[in-house]
Design an enzyme around this catalytic site. Structure first.
Site, PDB file in Angstrom:
ATOM      1  CD  GLN A  73      21.130 -75.321  53.816  1.00 58.16           C
ATOM      2  OE1 GLN A  73      22.205 -75.316  53.257  1.00 58.16           O
ATOM      3  NE2 GLN A  73      20.083 -74.691  53.329  1.00 58.16           N
ATOM      4  CB  CYS A 135      29.908 -65.015  65.025  1.00 56.85           C
ATOM      5  SG  CYS A 135      28.203 -64.489  65.192  1.00 56.85           S
ATOM      6  CD  GLN A 162      26.081 -59.862  67.303  1.00 56.67           C
ATOM      7  OE1 GLN A 162      25.895 -59.843  68.513  1.00 56.67           O
ATOM      8  NE2 GLN A 162      25.736 -60.891  66.563  1.00 56.67           N
ATOM      9  NE  ARG A 268      21.784 -58.718  62.718  1.00 55.16           N
ATOM     10  CZ  ARG A 268      22.459 -59.860  62.944  1.00 55.16           C
ATOM     11  NH1 ARG A 268      23.755 -59.921  62.803  1.00 55.16           N
ATOM     12  NH2 ARG A 268      21.803 -60.935  63.325  1.00 55.16           N
ATOM     13  CG  HIS A 275      29.641 -59.891  64.356  1.00 50.89           C
ATOM     14  ND1 HIS A 275      28.904 -59.368  63.315  1.00 50.89           N
ATOM     15  CD2 HIS A 275      29.110 -61.121  64.589  1.00 50.89           C
ATOM     16  CE1 HIS A 275      27.986 -60.243  62.935  1.00 50.89           C
ATOM     17  NE2 HIS A 275      28.094 -61.317  63.679  1.00 50.89           N
TER      18      HIS A 275
HETATM   19  P1  NAP Z   1      22.732 -68.281  54.655  1.00 48.23           P
HETATM   20  O1  NAP Z   1      23.686 -67.336  54.048  1.00 48.23           O
HETATM   21  O2  NAP Z   1      21.313 -67.861  54.771  1.00 48.23           O
HETATM   22  O3  NAP Z   1      22.833 -69.657  53.838  1.00 48.23           O
HETATM   23  C1  NAP Z   1      22.105 -70.822  54.184  1.00 48.23           C
HETATM   24  C2  NAP Z   1      21.542 -71.495  52.937  1.00 48.23           C
HETATM   25  O4  NAP Z   1      20.545 -70.682  52.330  1.00 48.23           O
HETATM   26  C3  NAP Z   1      22.511 -71.699  51.787  1.00 48.23           C
HETATM   27  O5  NAP Z   1      23.373 -72.756  52.042  1.00 48.23           O
HETATM   28  C4  NAP Z   1      21.570 -72.009  50.644  1.00 48.23           C
HETATM   29  O6  NAP Z   1      21.159 -73.375  50.724  1.00 48.23           O
HETATM   30  C5  NAP Z   1      20.359 -71.131  50.977  1.00 48.23           C
HETATM   31  N1  NAP Z   1      20.210 -69.966  50.118  1.00 48.23           N
HETATM   32  C6  NAP Z   1      19.023 -69.529  49.636  1.00 48.23           C
HETATM   33  N2  NAP Z   1      19.184 -68.437  48.894  1.00 48.23           N
HETATM   34  C7  NAP Z   1      20.507 -68.162  48.865  1.00 48.23           C
HETATM   35  C8  NAP Z   1      21.288 -67.150  48.227  1.00 48.23           C
HETATM   36  N3  NAP Z   1      20.750 -66.205  47.476  1.00 48.23           N
HETATM   37  N4  NAP Z   1      22.629 -67.154  48.399  1.00 48.23           N
HETATM   38  C9  NAP Z   1      23.196 -68.102  49.155  1.00 48.23           C
HETATM   39  N5  NAP Z   1      22.510 -69.079  49.771  1.00 48.23           N
HETATM   40  C10 NAP Z   1      21.167 -69.119  49.634  1.00 48.23           C
HETATM   41  O7  NAP Z   1      23.158 -68.687  56.140  1.00 48.23           O
HETATM   42  P2  NAP Z   1      24.551 -68.406  56.902  1.00 48.23           P
HETATM   43  O8  NAP Z   1      24.616 -67.026  57.382  1.00 48.23           O
HETATM   44  O9  NAP Z   1      25.665 -68.961  56.100  1.00 48.23           O
HETATM   45  O10 NAP Z   1      24.324 -69.292  58.214  1.00 48.23           O
HETATM   46  C11 NAP Z   1      24.358 -70.712  58.221  1.00 48.23           C
HETATM   47  C12 NAP Z   1      24.427 -71.176  59.668  1.00 48.23           C
HETATM   48  O11 NAP Z   1      25.627 -70.684  60.260  1.00 48.23           O
HETATM   49  C13 NAP Z   1      23.279 -70.670  60.554  1.00 48.23           C
HETATM   50  O12 NAP Z   1      22.912 -71.651  61.444  1.00 48.23           O
HETATM   51  C14 NAP Z   1      23.891 -69.491  61.271  1.00 48.23           C
HETATM   52  O13 NAP Z   1      23.278 -69.251  62.512  1.00 48.23           O
HETATM   53  C15 NAP Z   1      25.311 -69.995  61.459  1.00 48.23           C
HETATM   54  N6  NAP Z   1      26.297 -68.916  61.622  1.00 48.23           N
HETATM   55  C16 NAP Z   1      26.259 -67.851  60.774  1.00 48.23           C
HETATM   56  C17 NAP Z   1      27.209 -66.847  60.937  1.00 48.23           C
HETATM   57  C18 NAP Z   1      27.222 -65.641  60.036  1.00 48.23           C
HETATM   58  O14 NAP Z   1      27.985 -64.711  60.317  1.00 48.23           O
HETATM   59  N7  NAP Z   1      26.416 -65.587  58.973  1.00 48.23           N
HETATM   60  C19 NAP Z   1      28.179 -66.948  61.943  1.00 48.23           C
HETATM   61  C20 NAP Z   1      28.201 -68.077  62.765  1.00 48.23           C
HETATM   62  C21 NAP Z   1      27.252 -69.059  62.591  1.00 48.23           C
HETATM   63  P3  NAP Z   1      20.786 -74.259  49.456  1.00 48.23           P
HETATM   64  O15 NAP Z   1      21.958 -74.255  48.520  1.00 48.23           O
HETATM   65  O16 NAP Z   1      20.519 -75.602  50.036  1.00 48.23           O
HETATM   66  O17 NAP Z   1      19.583 -73.600  48.859  1.00 48.23           O
END
Ligand code: NAP
Length: 374
Positions: A73, A135, A162, A268, A275
């Protein structure tokens, strides 16, 4: 059956995790419960033909019924919920994609092809918090594991490129919207292949600088541009993303391999997914490039060695070539004309797979296997 709660399952990392768990039939060994911070009561994913209703991700009562919680999350959620759950005396395992808990003494960074030994030691010690690594750190360590195993690295400078999806689902959408706005602003000029290219360029720049240009998430244009800073400003000239390189790498390597120095700039770019990193590696002893290639190629089963030729590099060493794959491509390996024992390498990996979802999926499986073998 182990009860596992999933939070953040529809985000970037979460949806790739779900996809991998379906592919590997991981759901057959656990009882999943799905949560949301914004869609409570709506339908969750259908697992093995069973519908689910989303529970409230802030309900400490519901969360405390679980054996394992896996959160993709984000840091704000972890900061809010994790301490409250600990206060209740909850005794389950917490697996997290966010960086919040990574450097805590009570947490282990899970990257089992490298630190399976640390995972086993930590489990025996009663550690119950397992965090996926940054990552670029996880991808870099896996890419050069062959050199790390031989204790050949004195230092690495990692200059990153990235992808937009590294910042989350909304940012990935924003990049596409920006691309569309730029393209639309010169639609008529693009139809005419003879139109003045400087006029096209000027119009693109003015669209980028327009107050109506979509940039709510990135705060600046990314399409047709780049952003030379990722994560917080630590106030000493370093970004938090850059700081993670040294500290996380060595926390991961701690029980298995010698420490290495890591530093570089994180940037970025407008890639969608995966990446890339340009590495400068200082070897601590003279090693032929053939030997370096051989060691890197055999580092682990996911490394994909790309020979240092133009055609092979442009075809196989790019985000477009590796996205959606578990392969970690590494190439452009050559001796640099700088000082002795210094080599270059370029590596690209899907940051949503080995950079995020895959280590989480695997630590979940390890914990379930350990629990079921008791
Ligand atoms: P994200 O895509 O922004 O998703 C996080 C939450 O945002 C979802 O679970 C959902 O929660 C909500 N959300 C709101 N609008 C959305 C939409 N249109 N589509 C999908 N979800 C939506 O975050 P993330 O990139 O997966 O990252 C999550 C964590 O992992 C962070 O701490 C990040 O630093 C870490 N991380 C990310 C990456 C990467 O490459 N992205 C790599 C390593 C670590 P609800 O269902 O509760 O609303």
């Amino acid at each position: 059956m182990t009860r596992v709660g999933f939070i953040g399952w529809r985000g970037m990392v979460g949806s790739v995790l779900m996809q991998r768990m379906y592919q590997e039939s991981d759901f057959k060994n656990l009882d999943p419960v799905f949560f949301s911070t914004s869609q409570v009561g709506q339908n969750g994913p259908n697992i093995n033909g069973q519908n689910s209703t989303l529970l409230d991700a802030y309900s400490i009562k519901d969360l405390s019924q679980l054996d394992i919680i896996l959160s993709c999350q984000g840091g704000a959620y972890t900061e809010n919920v994790y301490p409250k759950l600990q206060e209740t005396g909850w005794d389950g395992h917490w697996i997290d994609a966010a960086s919040t808990l990574r450097m805590s003494d009570d947490a282990l960074i899970a990257l089992d092809p490298i630190n399976r030994k640390s995972i086993d030691i930590a489990y025996e010690k009663g550690i119950k918090t397992w965090v996926g690594g940054n990552c670029t750190v996880s991808l870099m360590l896996l890419a050069i594991q062959g050199l790390i195993k031989e204790n050949l690295i004195q230092w690495v400078s990692s200059m990153t490129y990235q992808a937009a999806s590294g910042a989350g689902a909304q940012n990935m959408r924003e990049l596409l919207i920006q691309m569309g706005e730029l393209s639309n602003s010169v639609k008529s000029e693009l139809v005419d292949s003879q139109s003045d290219i400087l006029a096209v360029d000027k119009k693109i720049l003015s669209t980028m600088h327009s107050p109506s240009f979509s940039q709510k998430n990135f705060t600046v244009p990314l399409a047709g541009n780049l952003i030379p800073w990722i994560d917080q400003d630590l106030g000493d000239g370093k970004s938090k993303e850059e700081w993670k390189g040294q500290v996380e790498s060595n926390k991961i390597l701690k029980d298995t391999y010698s420490s290495i120095k890591v530093d570089g700039l994180c940037v970025r770019i407008g890639a969608m997914r995966s990446h890339s990193q340009a590495l400068t590696i200082k070897l601590n002893k003279t090693t032929s490039i053939e030997k370096v290639n051989e060691l890197i190629s055999s580092g682990n089963e996911w490394v994909k060695f790309i020979s240092n030729s133009k055609q092979s590099s442009i075809e196989n060493l790019s985000p477009a070539a590796v996205s959606g794959k578990l392969d970690i491509a590494i190439g452009r390996i050559r001796e640099l004309d700088l000082e002795e024992n210094t080599i270059s390498a370029f590596t690209v990996g899907d940051q949503l797979l080995w950079g995020a979802a895959e280590p989480l999926r695997r630590i979940l499986k390890i914990l379930i296997n350990k629990a079921q073998s008791l």
